[in-house]
Design a protein around this motif. Structure first.
Motif, PDB file in Angstrom:
ATOM      1  N   PRO A 174       0.844  -1.197   0.000  1.00 41.91           N
ATOM      2  CA  PRO A 174       0.000   0.000   0.000  1.00 41.91           C
ATOM      3  C   PRO A 174       0.879   1.246   0.000  1.00 41.91           C
ATOM      4  N   THR A 175       0.289   2.376  -0.289  1.00 42.57           N
ATOM      5  CA  THR A 175       1.011   3.638  -0.114  1.00 42.57           C
ATOM      6  C   THR A 175       1.061   3.933   1.384  1.00 42.57           C
ATOM      7  N   PHE A 176       1.977   4.817   1.783  1.00 42.59           N
ATOM      8  CA  PHE A 176       2.033   5.202   3.187  1.00 42.59           C
ATOM      9  C   PHE A 176       0.698   5.808   3.606  1.00 42.59           C
ATOM     10  N   GLN A 177       0.118   6.627   2.739  1.00 46.94           N
ATOM     11  CA  GLN A 177      -1.159   7.264   3.066  1.00 46.94           C
ATOM     12  C   GLN A 177      -2.236   6.223   3.342  1.00 46.94           C
ATOM     13  N   GLN A 178      -2.299   5.157   2.538  1.00 46.19           N
ATOM     14  CA  GLN A 178      -3.311   4.114   2.765  1.00 46.19           C
ATOM     15  C   GLN A 178      -3.029   3.345   4.049  1.00 46.19           C
ATOM     16  N   PHE A 179      -1.750   3.057   4.310  1.00 40.36           N
ATOM     17  CA  PHE A 179      -1.363   2.394   5.554  1.00 40.36           C
ATOM     18  C   PHE A 179      -1.816   3.232   6.751  1.00 40.36           C
ATOM     19  N   GLU A 180      -1.581   4.540   6.673  1.00 37.02           N
ATOM     20  CA  GLU A 180      -1.950   5.451   7.758  1.00 37.02           C
ATOM     21  C   GLU A 180      -3.463   5.486   7.963  1.00 37.02           C
TER      22      GLU A 180
ATOM     23  N   TRP B 134       6.973   1.079   8.224  1.00 35.88           N
ATOM     24  CA  TRP B 134       5.953   2.017   8.659  1.00 35.88           C
ATOM     25  C   TRP B 134       5.371   1.466   9.944  1.00 35.88           C
ATOM     26  N   ALA B 135       5.317   2.284  10.978  1.00 31.79           N
ATOM     27  CA  ALA B 135       4.864   1.834  12.298  1.00 31.79           C
ATOM     28  C   ALA B 135       3.577   2.535  12.703  1.00 31.79           C
ATOM     29  N   ALA B 136       2.567   1.748  13.001  1.00 29.99           N
ATOM     30  CA  ALA B 136       1.324   2.258  13.577  1.00 29.99           C
ATOM     31  C   ALA B 136       1.406   2.004  15.077  1.00 29.99           C
ATOM     32  N   ARG B 137       1.271   3.065  15.865  1.00 28.43           N
ATOM     33  CA  ARG B 137       1.446   2.955  17.313  1.00 28.43           C
ATOM     34  C   ARG B 137       0.145   3.280  18.050  1.00 28.43           C
TER      35      ARG B 137
END
Length: 95
Positions: free
Chosen positions: A4-10, A87-90
């Motif tokens: 995915p793009t970073f934006q979609q991951f976010e 990419w880290a989701a916290r």
């Protein structure tokens, strides 16, 4: 495999209740000794390679691989000869 793009991951991470999303870029052959974090994390490796050690288990992670750690989990990290980016989701602990 298509990442995915970073934006979609976010967008996806925030929809799942994570409160912070950030790219993490690590230098070649960098190591991070045993430590913990004051947050839970779900991450996607997007470049390079890394080794994540939790207890006696070591995972070799490449682009497209994911990992998750709960709040306060002791772990160490080692990065490949080209470094790594994930990419880290916290999700921070609520006091």
């Amino acid at each position: 495999m298509s990442l995915p793009t970073f934006q979609q991951f976010e967008v996806d991470a925030l929809a799942k209740g994570f409160d912070e999303v950030a790219p993490r870029v690590w230098d070649a052959a960098q190591t991070v000794d045993l430590h913990t974090h004051p947050f839970s994390v779900e991450a996607l490796v997007v470049q390079g390679e890394m080794w994540l050690k939790v207890g006696d288990d070591t995972r070799h992670l490449l682009a497209g691989d994911t990992f998750a750690l709960e709040y306060g989990t002791p772990h160490s990290e080692r990065y490949g000869i080209e470094g790594a980016t994930y990419w880290a989701a916290r999700r921070h602990a609520v006091a």
